[in-house]
Scaffold this active site. Structure first.
Site, PDB file in Angstrom:
ATOM      1  N   LEU A  29       0.917  -1.167  -0.130  1.00 54.01           N
ATOM      2  CA  LEU A  29       0.046   0.008   0.076  1.00 54.01           C
ATOM      3  C   LEU A  29       0.706   1.278  -0.019  1.00 54.01           C
ATOM      4  O   LEU A  29       0.760   2.126  -0.836  1.00 54.01           O
ATOM      5  CB  LEU A  29      -0.989   0.069   1.460  1.00 54.01           C
ATOM      6  CG  LEU A  29      -1.771   1.442   1.267  1.00 54.01           C
ATOM      7  CD1 LEU A  29      -2.617   1.469   0.294  1.00 54.01           C
ATOM      8  CD2 LEU A  29      -2.309   1.378   2.582  1.00 54.01           C
ATOM      9  N   HIS A  30       1.907   1.185   0.786  1.00 49.02           N
ATOM     10  CA  HIS A  30       2.641   2.420   1.040  1.00 49.02           C
ATOM     11  C   HIS A  30       3.468   2.702  -0.427  1.00 49.02           C
ATOM     12  O   HIS A  30       3.424   3.829  -0.855  1.00 49.02           O
ATOM     13  CB  HIS A  30       3.985   2.202   1.864  1.00 49.02           C
ATOM     14  CG  HIS A  30       5.093   2.977   2.078  1.00 49.02           C
ATOM     15  ND1 HIS A  30       4.990   4.333   2.254  1.00 49.02           N
ATOM     16  CD2 HIS A  30       6.311   2.818   1.878  1.00 49.02           C
ATOM     17  CE1 HIS A  30       5.981   5.031   2.337  1.00 49.02           C
ATOM     18  NE2 HIS A  30       6.766   4.063   1.667  1.00 49.02           N
TER      19      HIS A  30
END
Length: 188
Positions: A29-30
């Site tokens: 996600l990051h």
């Protein structure tokens, strides 16, 4: 606006624990948020618990419906799909309280702090020990996600803290981990 959400639940297997998988999911996600330069997606951990300390096995993404739809069309879950179950995009309850979900950093390793000081200031070990006493060390009691730094490759713990519950939402942007010390997300 963080009016909608999706839940992503990690499914452990004999080779990977829920903790490892949540860390891998959060790392993906990051990376996706950085690559897509998105600051409109906030995160929460619905199973977050202080006693006993646990982050849980669900990650919730909060954003406007159109933002979530566009984000899900990218291939950010590549390699994780077998280990993740995700819900449809759902409207957040309109009466849900709001809160911030943000990072807390701690001076948790005195030896590391002393080594850094020795390198930065050219001090001896004794000088660094005098400057940084053992009483500086703090033992965090917050839930965390295990991640690996993309710049140094070093593992680290991203400690997650919650702000107070409030009935009003605060608009704003989120960092590349989906966290903010000012912008709120619905908490339910």
């Amino acid at each position: 606006m963080t009016t909608h959400y999706i839940d992503l639940k990690v499914i452990p297997d004999p080779e990977s624990s829920a903790t490892q998988l949540l860390g891998a999911l959060y790392d993906r996600l990051h990376l996706a948020l950085v690559q897509q330069r998105l600051d409109s997606i906030g995160v929460s951990f619905p199973d977050y618990c202080i006693q006993p300390r646990a982050i849980g096995n669900r990650l919730r993404l909060h954003a406007a419906e159109t933002v979530l739809r566009q984000f899900l069309q990218t291939d950010w879950l590549k390699g994780m799909r077998d280990h993740v179950r995700l819900t449809e995009i759902i409207q957040a309850p309109s009466n849900a309280p709001h809160r911030t979900v943000h990072r807390r950093q701690f001076k948790s390793n005195v030896d590391r702090l002393r080594r850094r000081r020795m390198q930065r200031k050219g001090e001896t070990e004794q000088q660094a020990t005098e400057a940084i006493p053992s009483t500086v060390e703090r033992q965090p009691n917050l839930p965390y996600v295990h991640l690996r730094s993309r710049s140094t490759g070093q593992p680290f713990c991203l400690f997650i803290a919650l702000g107070p519950l409030t009935q009003s939402s605060v608009e704003g942007s989120f960092n590349s981990h989906g966290l903010s010390s000012t912008a709120t997300i619905p908490w339910f």
